[in-house]
Design a protein around this motif. Structure first.
Motif, PDB file in Angstrom:
ATOM      1  N   PHE A   1      42.898  32.613  40.296  1.00 17.64           N
ATOM      2  CA  PHE A   1      41.729  33.393  39.920  1.00 17.64           C
ATOM      3  C   PHE A   1      42.158  34.758  39.411  1.00 17.64           C
ATOM      4  O   PHE A   1      43.242  35.256  39.708  1.00 17.64           O
ATOM      5  CB  PHE A   1      40.761  33.561  41.097  1.00 17.64           C
ATOM      6  N   ALA A   2      41.295  35.365  38.615  1.00 20.60           N
ATOM      7  CA  ALA A   2      41.458  36.762  38.205  1.00 20.60           C
ATOM      8  C   ALA A   2      40.067  37.365  38.101  1.00 20.60           C
ATOM      9  O   ALA A   2      39.102  36.674  37.775  1.00 20.60           O
ATOM     10  CB  ALA A   2      42.200  36.862  36.877  1.00 20.60           C
ATOM     11  N   ALA A   3      39.961  38.669  38.379  1.00 13.77           N
ATOM     12  CA  ALA A   3      38.642  39.278  38.492  1.00 13.77           C
ATOM     13  C   ALA A   3      38.689  40.741  38.061  1.00 13.77           C
ATOM     14  O   ALA A   3      39.648  41.194  37.428  1.00 13.77           O
ATOM     15  CB  ALA A   3      38.138  39.147  39.931  1.00 13.77           C
ATOM     16  N   ASN A   4      37.645  41.473  38.404  1.00 17.78           N
ATOM     17  CA  ASN A   4      37.612  42.903  38.154  1.00 17.78           C
ATOM     18  C   ASN A   4      38.524  43.623  39.151  1.00 17.78           C
ATOM     19  O   ASN A   4      39.149  42.995  40.003  1.00 17.78           O
ATOM     20  CB  ASN A   4      36.177  43.425  38.251  1.00 17.78           C
ATOM     21  N   GLU A   5      38.628  44.930  39.022  1.00 20.13           N
ATOM     22  CA  GLU A   5      39.494  45.748  39.875  1.00 20.13           C
ATOM     23  C   GLU A   5      40.961  45.335  39.766  1.00 20.13           C
ATOM     24  O   GLU A   5      41.768  45.625  40.654  1.00 20.13           O
ATOM     25  CB  GLU A   5      39.045  45.671  41.347  1.00 20.13           C
ATOM     26  N   GLY A   6      41.318  44.624  38.674  1.00 21.83           N
ATOM     27  CA  GLY A   6      42.699  44.186  38.474  1.00 21.83           C
ATOM     28  C   GLY A   6      43.155  43.112  39.433  1.00 21.83           C
ATOM     29  O   GLY A   6      44.351  42.821  39.531  1.00 21.83           O
TER      30      GLY A   6
END
Length: 348
Positions: A56-61
């Motif tokens: 997964f990858a998301a906001n806030e790096g």
């Protein structure tokens, strides 16, 4: 930049293929088990690799990798200068992890030689905004985004993600006024073999199609709702080279059910509205259930989880719990992500 050299070692022993079983003909409920929680994150990008690991990858790096057999997480936070990075596109090959940020500068990271995440593509343009990414195979991958010129943005790698090149607009269909895409669930792109479909939305909602892994392109009109910046196709999936399904609507009017679900039986050349005027309304992601002969579908969105056993003609609402995106591990188990969490979904 956080070093995580053991990122992929925990998945080395996982089997690459499970015995195929026919999908259940009737699903009446779902069991939802939260496996990751972080209230600061809006998670719209997940991917499952052939070794069954979930990325997964998301906001806030934020980014991470989950081993479903050991139930272990490896997570990290990506820094770049002083930018607060937001990722809405992620892809996982057997050997590498990729994540692509939205807005300018667009930054595509790949697992480096020593386990760090290294920039392999950067695009400085005020209109840069990438929406989705996936791979045809371990060497060839594609990402797409909003137009910066008079075509959709498409970048392609042919060397395992080491280098990425933007397809020039003279090789792509010209956009129509107000045509763009939505970074809602990392499912704007569908791939079957060498064939590739890209869904657009906004004031125009069309399907870009390539039969040769992005070497040449066509474009097909659709009956999907359009006309506003928030309308159009949000997600597309193909079961095989002919059977495809797309879902969307208008996220500002999630209860609207007109012209937000469509199906193709000829590889995306023509599309027909299905379940028009009936539930579900706006959904951000749709996926075919594996081993279902293209008949079983699951859609997720902020208003819950819905299931169809008849290729999208009718739908059953399974849960009010909202998610942005979903991927199947097998015909009975999927992983879904949304606001502040990732969950294991078991269909019963």
């Amino acid at each position: 930049m956080r070093i995580w050299t053991c990122l992929f070692l925990i998945t080395a022993f996982l089997s690459c293929k499970e015995d195929e079983k026919p999908v259940k003909t009737k699903i009446t409920s779902v069991e939802i088990e939260e496996i990751y929680s972080n209230s600061a994150l809006s998670i719209r990008a997940i991917d499952i690799a052939s070794d069954k690991s979930i990325a997964f990858a998301a906001n806030e790096g934020a980014f991470g990798l989950y081993n479903p057999q050991t139930e272990q997480w490896i997570t990290g936070k990506q820094d770049y200068d002083s930018l607060n990075l937001e990722f809405r596109a992620v892809a996982r090959t057997l050997n590498d992890f990729f994540m692509l940020s939205v807005a300018s500068p667009a930054l595509l990271f790949k697992t480096g030689e020593y386990g760090t995440m290294e920039v392999v593509y950067k695009e400085d343009h005020e209109k840069a905004f990438y929406d989705a990414m996936t791979f045809w195979n371990a060497q060839e991958g594609i990402a797409m985004g909003d137009p910066t010129d008079d075509c959709m943005s498409v970048i392609i790698t042919r060397d395992g993600g080491e280098t990425w090149n933007k397809v020039p607009c003279d090789k792509l269909p010209k956009i129509k006024e107000g045509e763009a895409a939505f970074a809602a669930s990392n499912t704007n792109i569908a791939i079957v073999g060498n064939r590739t479909w890209i869904a657009t939305g906004g004031k125009t909602s069309r399907i870009l199609f390539s039969e040769d892994k992005g070497m040449s392109w066509q474009v097909f009109d659709t009956p999907m709702i359009n006309g506003e910046g928030t309308t159009g196709t949000y997600s597309i999936d193909f079961y095989d080279e002919n059977k495809g399904f797309a879902i969307g609507g208008d996220y500002t009017k999630p209860d609207d059910t007109k012209a937000n679900k469509m199906r193709t039986a000829d590889g995306g050349k023509t599309w027909q509205l299905v379940s028009d005027g009936a539930e579900p309304g706006y959904r951000s992601c749709v996926q075919y259930v594996p081993n279902s002969d293209g008949k079983a579908l699951v859609a997720v969105g902020i208003q819950g989880i819905d299931y169809s056993i008849d290729s999208g003609d009718t739908w059953q609402h399974l849960s009010d719990e909202g998610f942005h995106t979903i991927r199947f591990l097998n015909e009975n188990v999927a992983y879904a992500a949304g606001q502040g969490r990732i969950a294991k979904i078991t269909f019963k």
